[in-house]
Design an enzyme around this catalytic site. Sequence first.
Site, mmCIF file in Angstrom:
data_model
loop_
_atom_site.group_PDB
_atom_site.id
_atom_site.type_symbol
_atom_site.label_atom_id
_atom_site.label_comp_id
_atom_site.label_asym_id
_atom_site.label_seq_id
_atom_site.Cartn_x
_atom_site.Cartn_y
_atom_site.Cartn_z
ATOM 1 C CB THR A 1 -29.351 -2.361 18.841
ATOM 2 O OG1 THR A 1 -29.276 -3.655 19.564
ATOM 3 C CG2 THR A 1 -28.616 -2.307 17.846
ATOM 4 C CD GLU B 1 -30.541 -9.701 16.922
ATOM 5 O OE1 GLU B 1 -29.756 -9.960 17.891
ATOM 6 O OE2 GLU B 1 -30.593 -8.437 16.158
ATOM 7 C CB CYS C 1 -25.695 -4.576 21.344
ATOM 8 S SG CYS C 1 -26.172 -4.147 19.768
ATOM 9 N NE ARG D 1 -36.041 -8.722 21.374
ATOM 10 C CZ ARG D 1 -36.765 -9.592 20.768
ATOM 11 N NH1 ARG D 1 -37.536 -9.199 19.720
ATOM 12 N NH2 ARG D 1 -36.581 -10.758 20.888
ATOM 13 N NE ARG E 1 -34.767 -8.878 17.260
ATOM 14 C CZ ARG E 1 -33.864 -8.835 18.343
ATOM 15 N NH1 ARG E 1 -33.817 -9.570 19.100
ATOM 16 N NH2 ARG E 1 -33.240 -7.548 18.475
ATOM 17 C CD GLU F 1 -26.303 -8.493 22.930
ATOM 18 O OE1 GLU F 1 -26.589 -9.569 22.005
ATOM 19 O OE2 GLU F 1 -26.607 -7.404 22.865
ATOM 20 N NE ARG G 1 -30.181 -8.382 26.907
ATOM 21 C CZ ARG G 1 -30.095 -8.649 25.756
ATOM 22 N NH1 ARG G 1 -30.671 -9.688 25.358
ATOM 23 N NH2 ARG G 1 -29.148 -8.069 24.826
ATOM 24 N NE ARG H 1 -34.107 -8.015 24.841
ATOM 25 C CZ ARG H 1 -33.303 -6.978 24.344
ATOM 26 N NH1 ARG H 1 -33.102 -5.953 24.846
ATOM 27 N NH2 ARG H 1 -32.755 -7.198 23.388
#
Length: 355
Positions: free
Chosen positions: A272, A313, A270, A279, A308, A224, A228, A125
């Site tokens: 990260t 997560e 975020c 990811r 994870r 988020e 995505r 993703r």
Amino acid sequence: MVDAAVLEKLEAGFTKLASSDSKSLLKKHLTREVFDKLKNKKTSFGSTLLDCIQSGIENLDSGFGIYAPDAEAYTVFADIFDPMIEDYHGGFGKDAKHPPRDFGDVSSFVNVDPTGEYVVSTRVRCGRSMEGYPFNPCLTEAQYKEMEEKVSSTLSALDGELKGKFYPLTGMDKAVQQQLIDDHFLFKEGDRFLQAANACRFWPTGRGIYHNDNKTFLVWCNEEDHLRIISMQKGGDLGEVYRRLVTAVNEIEKRVPFSHNDRLGFLTFCPTNLGTTIRASVHIKVPKLAKDYAKLEEVAGKYNLQVRGTSGEHSESIGGIYDISNKRRLGLTEYQAVKEMSDGITELIKIEKSL
Ligand code: ADP
Ligand code: CIR
């Protein structure tokens, strides 16, 4: 000037975090000195240090603990973002620059588990923020609606394997929503880390999911991140999953302008996820390695991988299935991020076989 009520909350939050046994990178890097330097600052959206750190203060079990309420926060509050970014992404110092986008040779990835003994499914993703819109905490309800409309109409123009339909969360049957979550296709509802970051306002307005018929290509809208973009399928054929993702991203980027920064790459809510935002993960069963969870994490860490639970997560493993992915996303190319996962998983499988 930051108002007195916010300053009071900031002081109380700092004391709570400092006296806790939180393992978050926020606690590690938010020294009194950094805190004092930043507590009176504001972005032009009016975002304060509190908006950045409130999730990590409310959720002391955060691994990371900070979000950027708007893109400017990355510079205004650089004294806390930079060291945390460097720590998470493994050495991206404050003067480092993210490399240009490079998906590399998309035909070079193969099946990471040709015998099909270990890998249950593979997913890659990436996240994108639409130019001209701030991140979740600063969006208005009208903007959410406008963005959902833009995303759904843009995606409806895709064809071939990417052809699908947009399903708004507003009005979605609860059983259908739950099934999509249980099958790992849809984001969960009520994520306490996002809620505390003020990222769930007006929910479910403006949120939704697009997917093709066989759910191998999916796009999340306004969870988020604004978008995505996801490619996934059963088994370990990373090559096929990656090629589908790259095709989709290229098609979408022809139609929508995304926020990109010279230093930080693609901008995300975020830190990260900055940079490539990639990811690449497998759902994998490695029962011998996983007998000792600390050991599994230690071995994965050696290959820059993150472990994870089965539902993503902050979730637990179900039936011995773990989600293992590249941890770094910033300071390397898209190709390198995926290669890091591919090489690492190959090594983990070798180790599992040898035990
Ligand atoms: P993200 O990957 O978007 O950062 P999460 O960790 O919450 O967020 O994962 C989102 C969903 O994707 C979860 O349901 C998770 O189980 C699913 N998922 C992640 N990797 C895989 C995979 N390799 N196969 C199947 N589902 C996956
Ligand atoms: C946390 O700090 O645990 C949450 N805010 C999620 C951070 C993203 N985690 C990650 O490792 N990519």
